[in-house]
Motif scaffolding. Structure first.
Motif, PDB file in Angstrom:
ATOM      1  N   VAL A 186     -18.589   3.913  41.337  1.00  0.00           N
ATOM      2  CA  VAL A 186     -17.640   5.036  41.326  1.00  0.00           C
ATOM      3  C   VAL A 186     -16.254   4.573  40.878  1.00  0.00           C
ATOM      4  N   PHE A 187     -15.542   5.490  40.231  1.00  0.00           N
ATOM      5  CA  PHE A 187     -14.096   5.353  40.034  1.00  0.00           C
ATOM      6  C   PHE A 187     -13.423   6.206  41.098  1.00  0.00           C
ATOM      7  N   TYR A 188     -12.210   5.816  41.497  1.00  0.00           N
ATOM      8  CA  TYR A 188     -11.505   6.586  42.524  1.00  0.00           C
ATOM      9  C   TYR A 188      -9.999   6.562  42.270  1.00  0.00           C
ATOM     10  N   ALA A 257     -19.216   6.749  38.172  1.00  0.00           N
ATOM     11  CA  ALA A 257     -18.620   5.982  37.081  1.00  0.00           C
ATOM     12  C   ALA A 257     -18.993   6.531  35.710  1.00  0.00           C
ATOM     13  N   GLU A 258     -20.218   7.066  35.572  1.00  0.00           N
ATOM     14  CA  GLU A 258     -20.659   7.544  34.257  1.00  0.00           C
ATOM     15  C   GLU A 258     -19.903   8.783  33.785  1.00  0.00           C
ATOM     16  N   GLU A 259     -19.183   9.447  34.678  1.00  0.00           N
ATOM     17  CA  GLU A 259     -18.383  10.604  34.263  1.00  0.00           C
ATOM     18  C   GLU A 259     -17.177  10.176  33.415  1.00  0.00           C
ATOM     19  N   LEU A 260     -16.706   8.946  33.575  1.00  0.00           N
ATOM     20  CA  LEU A 260     -15.552   8.461  32.818  1.00  0.00           C
ATOM     21  C   LEU A 260     -15.917   7.398  31.797  1.00  0.00           C
ATOM     22  N   PHE A 261     -16.937   6.614  32.075  1.00  0.00           N
ATOM     23  CA  PHE A 261     -17.218   5.405  31.299  1.00  0.00           C
ATOM     24  C   PHE A 261     -18.660   5.427  30.829  1.00  0.00           C
ATOM     25  N   SER A 262     -18.859   5.459  29.505  1.00  0.00           N
ATOM     26  CA  SER A 262     -20.204   5.550  28.939  1.00  0.00           C
ATOM     27  C   SER A 262     -20.141   5.140  27.469  1.00  0.00           C
ATOM     28  N   PRO A 263     -21.259   5.098  26.788  1.00  0.00           N
ATOM     29  CA  PRO A 263     -21.230   4.794  25.350  1.00  0.00           C
ATOM     30  C   PRO A 263     -20.437   5.808  24.529  1.00  0.00           C
ATOM     31  N   LYS A 264     -20.061   6.926  25.137  1.00  0.00           N
ATOM     32  CA  LYS A 264     -19.251   7.932  24.430  1.00  0.00           C
ATOM     33  C   LYS A 264     -17.757   7.621  24.507  1.00  0.00           C
ATOM     34  N   THR A 265     -17.401   6.528  25.186  1.00  0.00           N
ATOM     35  CA  THR A 265     -15.989   6.157  25.332  1.00  0.00           C
ATOM     36  C   THR A 265     -15.741   4.785  24.716  1.00  0.00           C
ATOM     37  N   ASN A 266     -14.488   4.530  24.380  1.00  0.00           N
ATOM     38  CA  ASN A 266     -14.043   3.203  23.964  1.00  0.00           C
ATOM     39  C   ASN A 266     -13.223   2.575  25.074  1.00  0.00           C
ATOM     40  N   LEU A 267     -13.207   1.244  25.119  1.00  0.00           N
ATOM     41  CA  LEU A 267     -12.500   0.499  26.157  1.00  0.00           C
ATOM     42  C   LEU A 267     -11.505  -0.446  25.493  1.00  0.00           C
ATOM     43  N   TYR A 268     -10.280  -0.488  26.037  1.00  0.00           N
ATOM     44  CA  TYR A 268      -9.216  -1.315  25.457  1.00  0.00           C
ATOM     45  C   TYR A 268      -8.532  -2.147  26.536  1.00  0.00           C
ATOM     46  N   TYR A 281      -3.136  -8.419  38.063  1.00  0.00           N
ATOM     47  CA  TYR A 281      -3.601  -7.099  37.656  1.00  0.00           C
ATOM     48  C   TYR A 281      -3.921  -7.097  36.159  1.00  0.00           C
ATOM     49  N   VAL A 282      -4.978  -6.379  35.812  1.00  0.00           N
ATOM     50  CA  VAL A 282      -5.299  -6.107  34.415  1.00  0.00           C
ATOM     51  C   VAL A 282      -5.343  -4.594  34.233  1.00  0.00           C
ATOM     52  N   ILE A 283      -4.667  -4.109  33.194  1.00  0.00           N
ATOM     53  CA  ILE A 283      -4.705  -2.688  32.864  1.00  0.00           C
ATOM     54  C   ILE A 283      -5.660  -2.501  31.694  1.00  0.00           C
ATOM     55  N   LEU A 284      -6.639  -1.615  31.885  1.00  0.00           N
ATOM     56  CA  LEU A 284      -7.597  -1.256  30.851  1.00  0.00           C
ATOM     57  C   LEU A 284      -7.466   0.235  30.545  1.00  0.00           C
ATOM     58  N   VAL A 285      -7.830   0.616  29.341  1.00  0.00           N
ATOM     59  CA  VAL A 285      -7.792   2.030  28.954  1.00  0.00           C
ATOM     60  C   VAL A 285      -9.191   2.459  28.543  1.00  0.00           C
ATOM     61  N   ILE A 286      -9.679   3.540  29.157  1.00  0.00           N
ATOM     62  CA  ILE A 286     -10.925   4.182  28.740  1.00  0.00           C
ATOM     63  C   ILE A 286     -10.552   5.461  28.012  1.00  0.00           C
ATOM     64  N   ALA A 287     -11.011   5.592  26.775  1.00  0.00           N
ATOM     65  CA  ALA A 287     -10.656   6.758  25.956  1.00  0.00           C
ATOM     66  C   ALA A 287     -11.910   7.362  25.339  1.00  0.00           C
ATOM     67  N   VAL A 340      -9.124  15.389  33.970  1.00  0.00           N
ATOM     68  CA  VAL A 340     -10.361  15.249  34.746  1.00  0.00           C
ATOM     69  C   VAL A 340     -10.465  16.414  35.726  1.00  0.00           C
ATOM     70  N   ASP A 341     -11.579  17.106  35.692  1.00  0.00           N
ATOM     71  CA  ASP A 341     -11.824  18.239  36.579  1.00  0.00           C
ATOM     72  C   ASP A 341     -12.250  17.728  37.954  1.00  0.00           C
ATOM     73  N   LEU A 342     -11.649  18.272  38.992  1.00  0.00           N
ATOM     74  CA  LEU A 342     -11.983  17.844  40.350  1.00  0.00           C
ATOM     75  C   LEU A 342     -13.418  18.162  40.735  1.00  0.00           C
ATOM     76  N   SER A 343     -14.044  19.090  40.016  1.00  0.00           N
ATOM     77  CA  SER A 343     -15.435  19.444  40.325  1.00  0.00           C
ATOM     78  C   SER A 343     -16.402  18.315  39.988  1.00  0.00           C
TER      79      SER A 343
END
Length: 377
Positions: A186-188, A257-268, A281-287, A340-343
């Motif tokens: 999960v992401f939180y 986790a799959e709601e934000l991070f998947s093969p449909k996203t890029n990671l930076y 700390y490391v800052i990453l971007v999921i887009a 991001v929708d809270l639902s």
């Protein structure tokens, strides 16, 4: 291009004259002179002579720790010029850190070379910083003194962000201490109750984007520019679940986790820093691919393979299900670049304490050898 070695002598300037004489200046390279005080030179500089004054100064090719400078000059006595004096000062701001030592203004002394010339030096140039610069021409005399022109006008410029080259250097340092990968699901995001109430009532049940604050490395290209939503994913190694403490609020939104991070996203990769503590700390971007956030990151940040990197991975198991892992020895701050929708998840109160170690606008420790590179901090 010329590097700028440090020397311990001073010369006068248009903004802050000094009392030390200039000695032992190399003819082969730019030199850096520290200066202070408010008295005129009593030796080392000859009286003003009829040397051309630099006009129409232009600054170009600005990076986080270098710039090119050129100017126009009258042709009179031009052949007598042996050196250029460049007066470089950090522009004072109202929000200057009162605990930081006062920056020492610098004098660059360069052998007269064809213009433009490149000035580079990470020990006196910092990223995203405003500077003033003025120039005068000089002619070295037989006795070692210098005849100089009048100073040019003073102009201002601002240094740039870290490039992808600098960020790659930061990333490689972060990889060294990332540690083994732990599984998570999960992401939180922690906030106060009012934040989630406002999202439901005024934002159509969505968490909206906000501009990244100024925490982390001063040269980070996302600070004050990239819009997104911060999430966490770190887990406790003994439970495999998110910690019950947080510095950001007692209410936690949690989603698969799959709601934000998947093969449909890029990671930076975006940053690596610490705040005068042992934690890094490391800052990453999921887009989402093709989004405006994705286009922003493509131009500025190193891209990561989502299935194979040292920080955050998404891969498929034997059954084709997505599996997620995060680095154990780093605190990951993940920015998601779409609303991001809270639902998509749940909001609940945590049982732990409100911690005090928030990273909001936190400044990076410039003395840490683990997370700094050899450019401005």
């Amino acid at each position: 291009m010329m590097e700028v070695p440090r020397v311990g002598h001073s010369v006068s300037s248009p903004t802050s004259p000094c009392e030390d004489m200039m000695k032992n200046l190399s003819l082969d390279a730019i030199q850096l002179c520290e200066r202070e005080g408010n008295k005129s030179l009593d030796s080392g500089i000859a009286e003003m002579e009829d040397l051309p004054v630099p006009q129409n100064i232009k600054i170009s090719n600005i990076t986080c720790d270098s710039f090119k400078i050129c100017w126009d000059m009258d042709s009179r006595s031009k052949e007598r010029i042996t050196h250029y004096f460049i007066d470089l000062n950090k522009k004072e701001t109202k929000n200057a850190n009162k605990f930081k030592h006062k920056d020492v203004p610098t004098k660059l002394v360069a052998k007269a070379v064809p213009l433009p010339m490149t000035v580079r030096g990470h020990w006196f140039l910092s990223p995203r910083t405003e500077y003033t610069v003025a120039v005068q021409t000089a002619s070295k005399q037989g006795d070692g003194d210098y005849a100089v022109s009048e100073w040019s006008e003073i102009i201002e410029f601002c240094t740039g962000d870290y490039s992808t080259v600098h960020l790659t250097q930061l990333m490689e340092k972060a990889e060294v201490i990332a540690g083994r990968m732990l599984r998570f699901s999960v992401f939180y995001r922690n906030q106060h109750k009012e934040y989630f109430d406002h999202a439901r009532e005024a934002q159509n049940n969505k968490m909206l984007l906000s501009v990244k604050d100024n925490s982390g490395s001063h040269g980070s290209p996302i600070s004050g520019k990239l819009e997104g939503i911060f999430f966490s994913c770190n887990t406790e190694f003994n439970t495999g679940k998110p910690p019950q403490d947080s510095p950001y609020g007692r209410y936690r939104f949690q989603l698969p986790a799959e709601e934000l991070f998947s093969p449909k996203t890029n990671l930076y990769f975006a940053d690596f820093y610490c705040m005068y503590t042992a934690y890094h700390y490391v800052i990453l971007v999921i887009a989402p691919k093709g989004s405006s956030g994705d286009e922003f990151c493509k131009q500025r940040l190193p891209a990561l393979d989502i299935a194979n990197n040292h920080f955050l991975t998404c891969s498929e198991d034997e059954d084709g299900r997505l599996v997620f892992h995060h680095a154990q020895d780093l605190i990951l701050e993940v920015i998601y670049t779409d609303p991001v929708d809270l639902s998509l998840g749940t909001v609940a109160e945590i049982s732990g304490h409100l911690m005090s170690l928030s990273t909001v606008n936190a400044k990076k420790d410039p003395s840490c050898k683990t997370c700094n590179i050899s450019v401005g901090r």
